[in-house]
Motif scaffolding. Structure first.
Motif, PDB file in Angstrom:
ATOM      1  N   ALA A 106      -6.844 -13.833  95.767  1.00  0.00           N
ATOM      2  CA  ALA A 106      -7.107 -12.451  95.383  1.00  0.00           C
ATOM      3  C   ALA A 106      -5.784 -11.705  95.228  1.00  0.00           C
ATOM      4  CB  ALA A 106      -7.966 -11.760  96.435  1.00  0.00           C
ATOM      5  N   PRO A 107      -5.571 -11.019  94.119  1.00  0.00           N
ATOM      6  CA  PRO A 107      -4.303 -10.301  93.938  1.00  0.00           C
ATOM      7  C   PRO A 107      -4.199  -9.033  94.766  1.00  0.00           C
ATOM      8  CG  PRO A 107      -5.744  -9.935  92.071  1.00  0.00           C
ATOM      9  CD  PRO A 107      -6.434 -10.945  92.940  1.00  0.00           C
ATOM     10  N   LEU A 108      -5.351  -8.417  95.079  1.00  0.00           N
ATOM     11  CA  LEU A 108      -5.410  -7.165  95.837  1.00  0.00           C
ATOM     12  C   LEU A 108      -6.547  -7.232  96.845  1.00  0.00           C
ATOM     13  CD1 LEU A 108      -5.248  -4.485  92.965  1.00  0.00           C
ATOM     14  CD2 LEU A 108      -3.334  -5.329  94.335  1.00  0.00           C
ATOM     15  N   ASP A 109      -6.517  -6.316  97.793  1.00  0.00           N
ATOM     16  CA  ASP A 109      -7.689  -6.124  98.647  1.00  0.00           C
ATOM     17  C   ASP A 109      -8.890  -5.720  97.782  1.00  0.00           C
ATOM     18  OD1 ASP A 109      -6.064  -6.569 100.845  1.00  0.00           O
ATOM     19  OD2 ASP A 109      -5.877  -4.444 101.356  1.00  0.00           O
ATOM     20  N   GLY A 110     -10.070  -6.075  98.246  1.00  0.00           N
ATOM     21  CA  GLY A 110     -11.274  -5.689  97.525  1.00  0.00           C
ATOM     22  C   GLY A 110     -12.511  -6.163  98.251  1.00  0.00           C
ATOM     23  N   VAL A 111     -13.610  -6.224  97.514  1.00  0.00           N
ATOM     24  CA  VAL A 111     -14.856  -6.778  98.039  1.00  0.00           C
ATOM     25  C   VAL A 111     -15.443  -7.711  96.983  1.00  0.00           C
ATOM     26  CG1 VAL A 111     -15.352  -4.792  99.515  1.00  0.00           C
ATOM     27  CG2 VAL A 111     -16.294  -4.880  97.194  1.00  0.00           C
ATOM     28  N   MET A 112     -16.275  -8.621  97.452  1.00  0.00           N
ATOM     29  CA  MET A 112     -16.970  -9.527  96.541  1.00  0.00           C
ATOM     30  C   MET A 112     -18.044  -8.730  95.804  1.00  0.00           C
ATOM     31  SD  MET A 112     -17.004 -12.720  95.541  1.00  0.00           S
ATOM     32  CE  MET A 112     -15.956 -13.401  96.847  1.00  0.00           C
ATOM     33  N   HIS A 113     -17.866  -8.561  94.512  1.00  0.00           N
ATOM     34  CA  HIS A 113     -18.862  -7.844  93.722  1.00  0.00           C
ATOM     35  C   HIS A 113     -20.047  -8.738  93.399  1.00  0.00           C
ATOM     36  CE1 HIS A 113     -20.699  -6.569  89.853  1.00  0.00           C
ATOM     37  NE2 HIS A 113     -20.584  -5.353  90.360  1.00  0.00           N
ATOM     38  N   SER A 114     -19.772  -9.927  92.815  1.00  0.00           N
ATOM     39  CA  SER A 114     -20.854 -10.812  92.386  1.00  0.00           C
ATOM     40  C   SER A 114     -20.290 -12.179  92.018  1.00  0.00           C
ATOM     41  CB  SER A 114     -21.602 -10.200  91.192  1.00  0.00           C
ATOM     42  OG  SER A 114     -20.714  -9.871  90.147  1.00  0.00           O
ATOM     43  N   PHE A 115     -21.198 -13.127  91.844  1.00  0.00           N
ATOM     44  CA  PHE A 115     -20.796 -14.508  91.547  1.00  0.00           C
ATOM     45  C   PHE A 115     -22.017 -15.249  91.024  1.00  0.00           C
ATOM     46  CE2 PHE A 115     -21.758 -13.725  95.960  1.00  0.00           C
ATOM     47  CZ  PHE A 115     -22.773 -14.637  96.241  1.00  0.00           C
TER      48      PHE A 115
END
Length: 227
Positions: A106-115
């Motif tokens: 991951a290039p930045l902090d974030g959250v898993m949106h979808s997959f």
């Protein structure tokens, strides 16, 4: 076609990018030293290819990356080129070619949106979308396509993801949609109602709107001028 009201969000994104300090984490090891790899007709001809070979892989230790905004000659299946309408040939992401199993971070902090697994011929195969809220006013998304099937194991929507965290690995051509192993990396300002999938190629007549919606990944990743 993207919604016509993207200009304000694109302006906010461009301002954030210009003011950003520090570099994002390297999405694929060796990406900062990646070599160009154009897949437009001229790029294919220089390699003596008429298409991207299914079984081609980079030399060990070499990473190639290219393709944003490129008018490509490799999208020849009905998913891109349905009969009777303008084909989709303009590439909206950055393709990073490396060996199957290569780690993706991951290039930045974030959250898993979808997959999800997009299992059509010449599709993304296993795909992840992350959501990044970088300011109270600006949220955007990054997409990772052509992953290994086990990259989707144990994922949960809204699960936090840290900058530099391994989120996936590159898939081989038998699971990644039928492509030479690579990562399709795309920045998206608004995914609308899409989950686990988003167009990565657009029609030439619509490229201005789509390239506004999907900014240059090289600028986002801090790769600079590599040519």
């Amino acid at each position: 076609m993207p919604a016509p009201d993207l200009s304000a969000k694109r302006t906010a994104y461009d301002a954030w990018l210009a003011a950003r300090t520090g570099r994002p984490a390297e999405t694929v090891p060796g990406l900062s030293e990646a070599l160009p790899f154009p897949l437009d007709p001229e790029g294919l001809a220089r390699r003596g290819w008429s298409d991207l070979p299914l079984y081609w892989i980079p030399e060990p230790g070499i990473v190639y990356a290219d393709g944003y905004g490129e008018d490509r000659a490799i999208y020849d299946t009905p998913i891109f080129n349905p009969e009777g309408v303008e084909p989709r040939t303009i590439h909206l992401g950055l393709d990073v070619f490396a060996l199957p199993g290569t780690r993706v971070h991951a290039p930045l902090d974030g959250v898993m949106h979808s997959f999800q697994r997009n299992d059509n011929e010449k599709d993304y195969g296993p795909t992840i979308i992350l959501e990044h809220e970088v300011t109270p006013e600006l949220t955007f998304y990054t997409l990772y396509g052509h992953l290994s099937l086990d990259s989707l194991d144990g994922l949960e929507p809204r699960k936090p993801v840290s900058k530099g965290q391994e989120i996936a690995r590159l898939g081989s051509n038998d699971v990644n949609g039928g492509w030479a192993p690579h990562l399709h990396f795309q920045v998206i300002l608004d995914v609308s109602d899409k989950h686990g999938d988003f167009p990565g190629v657009c029609r030439k007549s619509e490229q201005e709107a789509w390239l506004t919606l999907c900014p240059d990944p090289e600028a986002f990743l801090g790769l600079g001028q590599r040519r």
